[in-house]
Design an enzyme around this catalytic site. Structure first.
Site, PDB file in Angstrom:
ATOM      1  N   VAL A   1     -20.058   7.758   2.192  1.00 45.19           N
ATOM      2  CA  VAL A   1     -21.107   8.585   2.789  1.00 45.19           C
ATOM      3  C   VAL A   1     -21.347   8.238   4.266  1.00 45.19           C
ATOM      4  O   VAL A   1     -21.557   9.134   5.091  1.00 45.19           O
ATOM      5  CB  VAL A   1     -22.408   8.524   1.939  1.00 45.19           C
ATOM      6  CG1 VAL A   1     -22.986   7.127   1.858  1.00 45.19           C
ATOM      7  CG2 VAL A   1     -23.449   9.479   2.475  1.00 45.19           C
TER       8      VAL A   1
ATOM      9  N   TYR B   1     -14.440   6.305 -13.067  1.00 44.20           N
ATOM     10  CA  TYR B   1     -14.105   5.248 -12.103  1.00 44.20           C
ATOM     11  C   TYR B   1     -14.704   3.921 -12.568  1.00 44.20           C
ATOM     12  O   TYR B   1     -14.010   2.894 -12.646  1.00 44.20           O
ATOM     13  CB  TYR B   1     -14.633   5.654 -10.725  1.00 44.20           C
ATOM     14  CG  TYR B   1     -14.586   4.582  -9.669  1.00 44.20           C
ATOM     15  CD1 TYR B   1     -13.381   4.167  -9.114  1.00 44.20           C
ATOM     16  CD2 TYR B   1     -15.767   4.001  -9.192  1.00 44.20           C
ATOM     17  CE1 TYR B   1     -13.345   3.191  -8.114  1.00 44.20           C
ATOM     18  CE2 TYR B   1     -15.747   3.040  -8.194  1.00 44.20           C
ATOM     19  CZ  TYR B   1     -14.538   2.633  -7.670  1.00 44.20           C
ATOM     20  OH  TYR B   1     -14.514   1.676  -6.680  1.00 44.20           O
TER      21      TYR B   1
ATOM     22  N   ASP C   1       0.866  -1.189   0.000  1.00 45.34           N
ATOM     23  CA  ASP C   1       0.000   0.000   0.000  1.00 45.34           C
ATOM     24  C   ASP C   1       0.901   1.237   0.000  1.00 45.34           C
ATOM     25  O   ASP C   1       1.956   1.248   0.645  1.00 45.34           O
ATOM     26  CB  ASP C   1      -0.882   0.006   1.271  1.00 45.34           C
ATOM     27  CG  ASP C   1      -2.104   0.896   1.137  1.00 45.34           C
ATOM     28  OD1 ASP C   1      -3.228   0.361   1.208  1.00 45.34           O
ATOM     29  OD2 ASP C   1      -1.944   2.126   0.960  1.00 45.34           O
TER      30      ASP C   1
ATOM     31  N   ARG D   1     -29.363   3.284  -1.764  1.00 42.44           N
ATOM     32  CA  ARG D   1     -28.251   2.345  -1.912  1.00 42.44           C
ATOM     33  C   ARG D   1     -28.515   1.176  -0.963  1.00 42.44           C
ATOM     34  O   ARG D   1     -29.255   1.324   0.011  1.00 42.44           O
ATOM     35  CB  ARG D   1     -26.910   3.007  -1.498  1.00 42.44           C
ATOM     36  CG  ARG D   1     -26.532   4.255  -2.291  1.00 42.44           C
ATOM     37  CD  ARG D   1     -26.091   3.911  -3.714  1.00 42.44           C
ATOM     38  NE  ARG D   1     -25.647   5.076  -4.472  1.00 42.44           N
ATOM     39  CZ  ARG D   1     -26.413   5.808  -5.283  1.00 42.44           C
ATOM     40  NH1 ARG D   1     -27.713   5.528  -5.424  1.00 42.44           N
ATOM     41  NH2 ARG D   1     -25.908   6.814  -5.968  1.00 42.44           N
TER      42      ARG D   1
ATOM     43  N   LEU E   1      -6.730  -4.896  -4.305  1.00 47.97           N
ATOM     44  CA  LEU E   1      -7.784  -3.974  -3.851  1.00 47.97           C
ATOM     45  C   LEU E   1      -7.363  -2.516  -3.913  1.00 47.97           C
ATOM     46  O   LEU E   1      -8.195  -1.629  -3.747  1.00 47.97           O
ATOM     47  CB  LEU E   1      -8.205  -4.307  -2.404  1.00 47.97           C
ATOM     48  CG  LEU E   1      -9.008  -5.591  -2.259  1.00 47.97           C
ATOM     49  CD1 LEU E   1      -8.100  -6.763  -1.928  1.00 47.97           C
ATOM     50  CD2 LEU E   1     -10.087  -5.452  -1.209  1.00 47.97           C
ATOM     51  N   ALA E   2      -6.066  -2.241  -4.082  1.00 46.65           N
ATOM     52  CA  ALA E   2      -5.623  -0.838  -4.083  1.00 46.65           C
ATOM     53  C   ALA E   2      -6.300  -0.087  -5.222  1.00 46.65           C
ATOM     54  O   ALA E   2      -6.361  -0.562  -6.348  1.00 46.65           O
ATOM     55  CB  ALA E   2      -4.110  -0.776  -4.245  1.00 46.65           C
TER      56      ALA E   2
HETATM   57  N1  LIG Z   1     -15.807   0.689  -0.203  1.00 52.95           N
HETATM   58  C1  LIG Z   1     -16.693   0.369  -1.102  1.00 52.95           C
HETATM   59  O1  LIG Z   1     -17.891   0.535  -0.901  1.00 52.95           O
HETATM   60  C2  LIG Z   1     -16.280  -0.238  -2.423  1.00 52.95           C
HETATM   61  C3  LIG Z   1     -17.274  -0.554  -3.348  1.00 52.95           C
HETATM   62  C4  LIG Z   1     -16.903  -1.113  -4.557  1.00 52.95           C
HETATM   63  C5  LIG Z   1     -15.595  -1.373  -4.838  1.00 52.95           C
HETATM   64  N2  LIG Z   1     -14.643  -1.050  -3.930  1.00 52.95           N
HETATM   65  C6  LIG Z   1     -13.250  -1.322  -4.267  1.00 52.95           C
HETATM   66  O2  LIG Z   1     -12.650  -2.039  -3.185  1.00 52.95           O
HETATM   67  C7  LIG Z   1     -11.279  -1.676  -3.077  1.00 52.95           C
HETATM   68  C8  LIG Z   1     -10.979  -1.197  -1.675  1.00 52.95           C
HETATM   69  O3  LIG Z   1     -11.769  -0.049  -1.398  1.00 52.95           O
HETATM   70  P1  LIG Z   1     -11.786   0.631   0.028  1.00 52.95           P
HETATM   71  O4  LIG Z   1     -13.142   1.138   0.261  1.00 52.95           O
HETATM   72  O5  LIG Z   1     -11.169  -0.271   0.997  1.00 52.95           O
HETATM   73  O6  LIG Z   1     -10.858   1.895  -0.243  1.00 52.95           O
HETATM   74  P2  LIG Z   1      -9.657   2.479   0.657  1.00 52.95           P
HETATM   75  O7  LIG Z   1      -9.313   3.800   0.073  1.00 52.95           O
HETATM   76  O8  LIG Z   1     -10.000   2.407   2.083  1.00 52.95           O
HETATM   77  O9  LIG Z   1      -8.483   1.488   0.359  1.00 52.95           O
HETATM   78  C9  LIG Z   1      -7.718   1.569  -0.832  1.00 52.95           C
HETATM   79  C10 LIG Z   1      -6.260   1.480  -0.456  1.00 52.95           C
HETATM   80  O10 LIG Z   1      -5.491   1.513  -1.664  1.00 52.95           O
HETATM   81  C11 LIG Z   1      -4.337   2.283  -1.424  1.00 52.95           C
HETATM   82  N3  LIG Z   1      -3.851   2.797  -2.707  1.00 52.95           N
HETATM   83  C12 LIG Z   1      -4.443   3.673  -3.536  1.00 52.95           C
HETATM   84  N4  LIG Z   1      -3.682   3.889  -4.616  1.00 52.95           N
HETATM   85  C13 LIG Z   1      -2.579   3.119  -4.457  1.00 52.95           C
HETATM   86  C14 LIG Z   1      -1.414   2.906  -5.224  1.00 52.95           C
HETATM   87  N5  LIG Z   1      -1.221   3.537  -6.398  1.00 52.95           N
HETATM   88  N6  LIG Z   1      -0.488   2.031  -4.783  1.00 52.95           N
HETATM   89  C15 LIG Z   1      -0.662   1.377  -3.602  1.00 52.95           C
HETATM   90  N7  LIG Z   1      -1.731   1.562  -2.811  1.00 52.95           N
HETATM   91  C16 LIG Z   1      -2.691   2.415  -3.249  1.00 52.95           C
HETATM   92  C17 LIG Z   1      -4.780   3.389  -0.489  1.00 52.95           C
HETATM   93  O11 LIG Z   1      -3.696   3.934   0.257  1.00 52.95           O
HETATM   94  C18 LIG Z   1      -5.770   2.649   0.410  1.00 52.95           C
HETATM   95  O12 LIG Z   1      -5.134   2.153   1.573  1.00 52.95           O
HETATM   96  C19 LIG Z   1     -11.027  -0.636  -4.158  1.00 52.95           C
HETATM   97  O13 LIG Z   1     -10.541  -1.301  -5.305  1.00 52.95           O
HETATM   98  C20 LIG Z   1     -12.400  -0.087  -4.454  1.00 52.95           C
HETATM   99  O14 LIG Z   1     -12.485   0.428  -5.759  1.00 52.95           O
HETATM  100  C21 LIG Z   1     -14.944  -0.469  -2.722  1.00 52.95           C
END
Ligand SMILES: NC(=O)c1ccc[n+]([C@@H]2O[C@H](COP(=O)([O-])OP(=O)(O)OC[C@H]3O[C@@H](n4cnc5c(N)ncnc54)[C@H](O)[C@@H]3O)[C@@H](O)[C@H]2O)c1
Length: 342
Positions: A185, A140, A31, A209, A71-72
């Protein structure tokens, strides 16, 4: 199993990493901390601070992951209209880079979190199922859909790694960043409730949602490589309980014991009602889906976490605005204040 989890300092990634560590797997967390916190990385996981855009071969070859959970991402959907190049680079090019390194290191399974944003606007009153055509309506969602196609194409050409693509939606729970003004949100409303400030809502708040508590989401993602039917599958992931954003604000005010106070902002272009079917997830992960935490219960658990932990410093957009047209005024003011301060 040896597993690399990208985004493991973030919300969902940290829960996935925690689940894997607790089940005895060896985890390397990757990360860059652009949106997450090192304190979220579970004890027992190794941590490497770096970007998914970095050269990754040395790291991946040394660790020899059997599974890579990617997941990043920078997951600010609304803001992605205004940072299209950053959004595509971080999310789509980053995914291609992680997948190439996973392939070269011999990984057998690649788990990718796409998003419900890949579907775009609903074409009917029916919830999205996995066969619904994907017509994303923001950069996105477009980047997530490009990643999905890319993951499938790599598998079709090379025969590995096997993949599982998840389309989660509106996930909330402990460790979600509540100081990011551009997304999450539930977190935004809880931070406002703690500060005794009104909750900002774009439009009339009647958009709905199905907010999804983290526990089932993290379990299904973690267990994808162990579930035969998840192999090379694309799966919606989350809850079924619809709730309007206005009702969410009212519930959170009640939980925090503050008066209901909403700051109604001009509407922004967004999907009004976004819901999914989860029949596939239920059939692939019957044990995980046996007890889905209701939204009310999940909000209480997250509120307990939020009360017990300091609110982090506000997270800023990690990239300069590339196209400022149609920026919601509240965001434009905030970004202008930031560039003046700099
Ligand atoms: N939270 C949701 O409701 C939701 C819904 C659909 C999809 N997602 C997907 O799930 C995944 C996790 O989401 P989240 O809610 O935990 O988000 P989050 O922002 O809490 O976690 C994402 C992490 O990725 C890291 N990151 C971002 N860019 C980076 C890079 N270039 N290199 C290394 N690390 C990087 C960030 O520091 C962060 O810790 C994402 O892919 C997101 O698109 C989340």
């Amino acid at each position: 199993m040896r597993a690399i989890v990208t985004g493991a300092a973030g919300f969902i990634g940290s829960h996935v990493a925690e689940r894997l560590v607790s089940e005895g797997h060896e985890v390397l967390a990757l990360d860059d901390l652009s949106g997450g916190f090192e304190s979220n990385v579970p004890d027992g996981a190794k941590f490497h601070r770096g970007s998914v855009l970095d050269p990754l071969d040395d790291l991946f070859r040394r660790f020899r992951p059997e599974t890579v959970y990617h997941l990043a991402a920078y997951a600010a959907e609304g803001l992605s209209h205004h940072i299209p190049v950053f959004n595509f680079t971080n999310n789509a090019v980053g995914t291609a880079n992680v997948l190439a390194a996973a392939y070269r290191a011999g990984a057998g399974h690649f788990v990718f979190t796409s998003s419900i944003a890949a579907y775009g606007h609903p074409h009917s009153d029916e919830p999205f199922d996995e066969a619904t055509p994907c017509v994303p309506c923001d950069p996105y969602g477009a980047a997530k859909l490009a990643c999905e196609h890319h993951v499938r194409a790599v598998h079709a050409y090379y025969g590995r790694p096997a993949f599982t693509i998840f389309r989660p939606h509106n996930v909330f729970g402990p460790r979600q960043n509540i100081a990011d003004p551009y997304r999450n949100v539930v977190g935004i409303f809880m931070a406002r409730a703690l500060a005794g400030k009104p909750m900002p809502i774009f439009g009339d708040g009647r958009q709905t949602r199905s907010f999804s508590y983290i526990d089932v989401v993290a379990s299904c993602i973690a267990h994808a490589p162990m579930a035969p039917a998840a192999r090379n599958a694309t799966i919606n992931l989350g809850g079924d309980e619809p709730m309007s954003v206005l009702e969410l604000a009212n519930r959170i005010a009640e939980i925090f014991g503050v008066p209901r106070a909403v700051d109604f902002l001009p509407p922004r272009k967004e999907v009004l009602h976004a819901h999914c079917r989860h029949d596939l997830a239920r059939s692939v992960f019957p044990a995980e889906y046996e007890r889905v935490t209701p939204i009310a219960e999940g909000l209480l658990r997250m509120a307990d976490y939020v009360r017990a932990n300091a609110v982090p410093a506000p997270t800023e957009c990690p990239a300069p605005i590339e196209i400022a047209d149609n920026l919601p005024p509240s965001w434009a003011d905030r970004l202008a204040a930031r560039s003046t301060a700099a």
